[in-house]
Motif scaffolding. Sequence first.
Motif, PDB file in Angstrom:
ATOM      1  N   LEU A  73      79.754 111.798 -43.240  1.00 46.95           N
ATOM      2  CA  LEU A  73      78.265 111.919 -43.065  1.00 46.95           C
ATOM      3  C   LEU A  73      77.858 112.469 -44.192  1.00 46.95           C
ATOM      4  O   LEU A  73      76.692 111.821 -45.840  1.00 46.95           O
ATOM      5  N   SER A  74      77.870 113.681 -44.596  1.00 40.10           N
ATOM      6  CA  SER A  74      77.758 115.173 -45.822  1.00 40.10           C
ATOM      7  C   SER A  74      78.390 114.399 -47.412  1.00 40.10           C
ATOM      8  O   SER A  74      77.682 114.748 -48.543  1.00 40.10           O
ATOM      9  N   GLU A  75      79.745 114.041 -47.407  1.00 45.32           N
ATOM     10  CA  GLU A  75      80.466 113.211 -48.753  1.00 45.32           C
ATOM     11  C   GLU A  75      79.347 112.251 -49.037  1.00 45.32           C
ATOM     12  O   GLU A  75      79.959 112.194 -50.156  1.00 45.32           O
ATOM     13  N   LEU A  76      79.075 111.230 -48.148  1.00 45.03           N
ATOM     14  CA  LEU A  76      78.641 110.104 -48.130  1.00 45.03           C
ATOM     15  C   LEU A  76      77.328 110.450 -48.978  1.00 45.03           C
ATOM     16  O   LEU A  76      76.645 109.089 -49.332  1.00 45.03           O
ATOM     17  N   GLY A  77      76.546 111.441 -48.826  1.00 47.00           N
ATOM     18  CA  GLY A  77      75.084 112.103 -48.947  1.00 47.00           C
ATOM     19  C   GLY A  77      74.506 111.279 -47.984  1.00 47.00           C
ATOM     20  O   GLY A  77      72.473 111.002 -48.401  1.00 47.00           O
ATOM     21  N   LEU A  78      74.833 110.757 -46.588  1.00 47.11           N
ATOM     22  CA  LEU A  78      73.735 111.001 -45.529  1.00 47.11           C
ATOM     23  C   LEU A  78      72.910 111.738 -45.029  1.00 47.11           C
ATOM     24  O   LEU A  78      71.538 111.408 -44.751  1.00 47.11           O
ATOM     25  N   THR A  79      73.489 113.029 -45.239  1.00 43.54           N
ATOM     26  CA  THR A  79      72.588 114.163 -44.651  1.00 43.54           C
ATOM     27  C   THR A  79      71.586 114.584 -45.993  1.00 43.54           C
ATOM     28  O   THR A  79      71.028 115.240 -45.871  1.00 43.54           O
ATOM     29  N   ALA A  80      71.818 114.039 -46.822  1.00 42.28           N
ATOM     30  CA  ALA A  80      70.656 113.731 -47.897  1.00 42.28           C
ATOM     31  C   ALA A  80      69.399 112.894 -48.286  1.00 42.28           C
ATOM     32  O   ALA A  80      68.942 113.575 -49.294  1.00 42.28           O
ATOM     33  N   VAL A  81      69.155 112.067 -47.287  1.00 42.10           N
ATOM     34  CA  VAL A  81      68.906 110.868 -47.492  1.00 42.10           C
ATOM     35  C   VAL A  81      67.155 111.217 -47.504  1.00 42.10           C
ATOM     36  O   VAL A  81      66.573 110.856 -48.525  1.00 42.10           O
ATOM     37  N   PRO A  82      66.795 112.302 -46.661  1.00 44.02           N
ATOM     38  CA  PRO A  82      65.030 112.126 -47.440  1.00 44.02           C
ATOM     39  C   PRO A  82      64.621 113.226 -47.746  1.00 44.02           C
ATOM     40  O   PRO A  82      63.767 113.122 -48.420  1.00 44.02           O
ATOM     41  N   PHE A  83      65.681 113.716 -49.123  1.00 48.90           N
ATOM     42  CA  PHE A  83      65.394 114.720 -49.561  1.00 48.90           C
ATOM     43  C   PHE A  83      65.313 114.266 -50.903  1.00 48.90           C
ATOM     44  O   PHE A  83      65.921 113.515 -51.300  1.00 48.90           O
ATOM     45  N   SER A  84      64.150 115.104 -51.349  1.00 51.66           N
ATOM     46  CA  SER A  84      64.740 115.386 -52.802  1.00 51.66           C
ATOM     47  C   SER A  84      65.009 115.767 -53.607  1.00 51.66           C
ATOM     48  O   SER A  84      66.484 116.224 -53.419  1.00 51.66           O
ATOM     49  N   GLU A  85      65.712 115.300 -55.157  1.00 48.32           N
ATOM     50  CA  GLU A  85      66.457 115.637 -55.578  1.00 48.32           C
ATOM     51  C   GLU A  85      66.284 116.815 -55.832  1.00 48.32           C
ATOM     52  O   GLU A  85      67.988 116.523 -56.934  1.00 48.32           O
ATOM     53  N   ALA A  86      65.724 117.394 -55.823  1.00 45.90           N
ATOM     54  CA  ALA A  86      65.853 119.032 -56.481  1.00 45.90           C
ATOM     55  C   ALA A  86      66.924 119.703 -55.998  1.00 45.90           C
ATOM     56  O   ALA A  86      67.239 120.762 -56.296  1.00 45.90           O
ATOM     57  N   PHE A  87      66.790 118.871 -54.741  1.00 44.20           N
ATOM     58  CA  PHE A  87      67.845 119.886 -53.182  1.00 44.20           C
ATOM     59  C   PHE A  87      68.991 119.222 -53.133  1.00 44.20           C
ATOM     60  O   PHE A  87      69.605 119.110 -51.945  1.00 44.20           O
ATOM     61  N   GLY A  88      68.969 117.980 -54.138  1.00 43.59           N
ATOM     62  CA  GLY A  88      70.609 117.656 -53.844  1.00 43.59           C
ATOM     63  C   GLY A  88      70.481 115.958 -53.261  1.00 43.59           C
ATOM     64  O   GLY A  88      71.636 115.598 -52.409  1.00 43.59           O
ATOM     65  N   GLY A  89      69.002 115.793 -52.917  1.00 44.02           N
ATOM     66  CA  GLY A  89      68.837 114.568 -52.077  1.00 44.02           C
ATOM     67  C   GLY A  89      68.431 113.302 -52.622  1.00 44.02           C
ATOM     68  O   GLY A  89      68.479 112.954 -54.147  1.00 44.02           O
ATOM     69  N   PHE A  90      68.557 112.157 -52.116  1.00 45.25           N
ATOM     70  CA  PHE A  90      67.921 110.764 -53.146  1.00 45.25           C
ATOM     71  C   PHE A  90      66.735 110.500 -52.658  1.00 45.25           C
ATOM     72  O   PHE A  90      66.373 109.243 -53.013  1.00 45.25           O
ATOM     73  N   ASP A  91      65.361 111.257 -52.408  1.00 46.27           N
ATOM     74  CA  ASP A  91      63.875 110.558 -51.881  1.00 46.27           C
ATOM     75  C   ASP A  91      63.349 109.660 -51.153  1.00 46.27           C
ATOM     76  O   ASP A  91      62.572 108.586 -51.472  1.00 46.27           O
ATOM     77  N   GLY A  92      64.701 109.808 -50.383  1.00 50.02           N
ATOM     78  CA  GLY A  92      64.722 108.458 -49.447  1.00 50.02           C
ATOM     79  C   GLY A  92      63.490 107.855 -48.047  1.00 50.02           C
ATOM     80  O   GLY A  92      62.610 109.413 -48.652  1.00 50.02           O
ATOM     81  N   SER A  93      62.896 107.634 -47.828  1.00 50.48           N
ATOM     82  CA  SER A  93      62.111 107.107 -47.040  1.00 50.48           C
ATOM     83  C   SER A  93      62.382 106.615 -45.729  1.00 50.48           C
ATOM     84  O   SER A  93      63.417 107.020 -45.302  1.00 50.48           O
ATOM     85  N   GLY A  94      61.351 106.481 -44.983  1.00 47.68           N
ATOM     86  CA  GLY A  94      61.274 106.144 -43.426  1.00 47.68           C
ATOM     87  C   GLY A  94      62.068 105.577 -43.451  1.00 47.68           C
ATOM     88  O   GLY A  94      62.953 104.987 -42.406  1.00 47.68           O
ATOM     89  N   VAL A  95      62.165 104.364 -44.319  1.00 46.86           N
ATOM     90  CA  VAL A  95      62.639 103.336 -44.211  1.00 46.86           C
ATOM     91  C   VAL A  95      64.234 103.277 -44.188  1.00 46.86           C
ATOM     92  O   VAL A  95      64.827 102.714 -43.679  1.00 46.86           O
ATOM     93  N   GLU A  96      65.180 104.200 -45.014  1.00 46.37           N
ATOM     94  CA  GLU A  96      66.686 104.784 -45.564  1.00 46.37           C
ATOM     95  C   GLU A  96      66.634 105.551 -44.138  1.00 46.37           C
ATOM     96  O   GLU A  96      68.074 105.635 -43.292  1.00 46.37           O
ATOM     97  N   THR A  97      65.947 106.397 -43.523  1.00 48.04           N
ATOM     98  CA  THR A  97      65.972 106.864 -42.245  1.00 48.04           C
ATOM     99  C   THR A  97      66.380 106.046 -41.013  1.00 48.04           C
ATOM    100  O   THR A  97      67.633 106.696 -40.403  1.00 48.04           O
ATOM    101  N   GLN A  98      65.405 104.810 -41.187  1.00 47.54           N
ATOM    102  CA  GLN A  98      65.512 103.905 -40.117  1.00 47.54           C
ATOM    103  C   GLN A  98      66.890 103.527 -40.150  1.00 47.54           C
ATOM    104  O   GLN A  98      67.625 103.868 -39.054  1.00 47.54           O
TER     105      GLN A  98
END
Length: 380
Positions: free
Chosen positions: A47-72
């Motif tokens: 999950l982490s290698e594919l970036g799925l654990t980073a979906v809702p976080f800001s790019e500054a912290f290694g995330g993808f700036d995902g919204s509630g829809v991406e989380t859904q």
Amino acid sequence: MDFRLTEEQQMLQETAARLVRSEYTFEQRERYRESEPGFSKAFWKQLSELGLTAVPFSEAFGGFDGSGVETQVVMTELGRGLCLEPYMQSVILAGGLIDQLGSDHQKQTLLTGIASGEFIAAVGLQEPQSHYNLDDVETRAERLENGYRLNGRKAVVIGGHQAVKLIISARTSGEASDAAGISLFVVDADADGVERQIYPTVDGLKGCDVFLRNVTVPKEALLGTLDEASPAIHYQAGRAMAALCAEAVGAMEEAVKLTLDYLKTRKQFGVPIGKFQVLQHRMVDMSSELEQARSMATLAASVADDGDSVARQRVLSAAKHVIGRSGQYVAEQAIQLHGGIGMTWEYSLAHYAKRLIMINHQLGDDDHHLEVFSGLMETA
């Protein structure tokens, strides 16, 4: 409003779906459930290698700036596979609280670790007496010269047995059930005075009660402003409810599919039982409940990251009510249409049914949220 997924969201969905299909057959899930962690650490790493654990976080912290829809999108696929990993507890709830309240240093050290899958965080908000009221906090934090001393007990901390960090709510002023006077603290799970009583839950997960006995934390462990954590707790609980709604839809889709396949293959009087009109009607009712739940989960996801407001809370409570009721209906009807096999531990449907029932009870059941929704309508 256009509810179709964007190209990027479709790619995210396909990535999560492929991973769950390849790594989470029912037989594999049973092996994960019986293991010491109670889930697959290898799957968490994927999950982490594919970036799925980073979906809702800001790019500054290694995330993808995902919204509630991406989380859904991610939670629906995890629900479809009955995945046991504490994604909602660590990524959405713990990560959300740190993201909302944390200092720059806390975000840099904690969010990057959660986003990368380096460690798991768990949240202790509920207590044995609280019954859905997150402001009912008896755990106390006494102020010291250079920090705080915590004493109390947190109940049903899912994923807490494998967590490196615990986000604990404690009362720093006021009386039990007061909204004011609640603070949040980041506690090392292996700190002196922390005891975890681990047990399996009815739906196959592992949880624990966390006992805090004179646990001393530095002043830097305070998350946000002293005495003022309640609004953030309720806001992030709303995001977690939207995630649970999405997970429930994935589980409902699989329960409906299993039931339909069974009606097509199980024969009675020489014909598939799906030929009987009364069973067709019940199958239609299940599908109708699923469609309603899917719509409400999408609505909840669309407002999950909106600013705190009465309108947002009304939508989230309405979604949790409808999906809690629909999930329970689908679980009960699926078992009825399967007959005895629907209750056997060796058949996956029983596990979907148990998970749907427990999702209804997490962060408030359908009756609780109907009452919340009604109260908010009166103040609108």
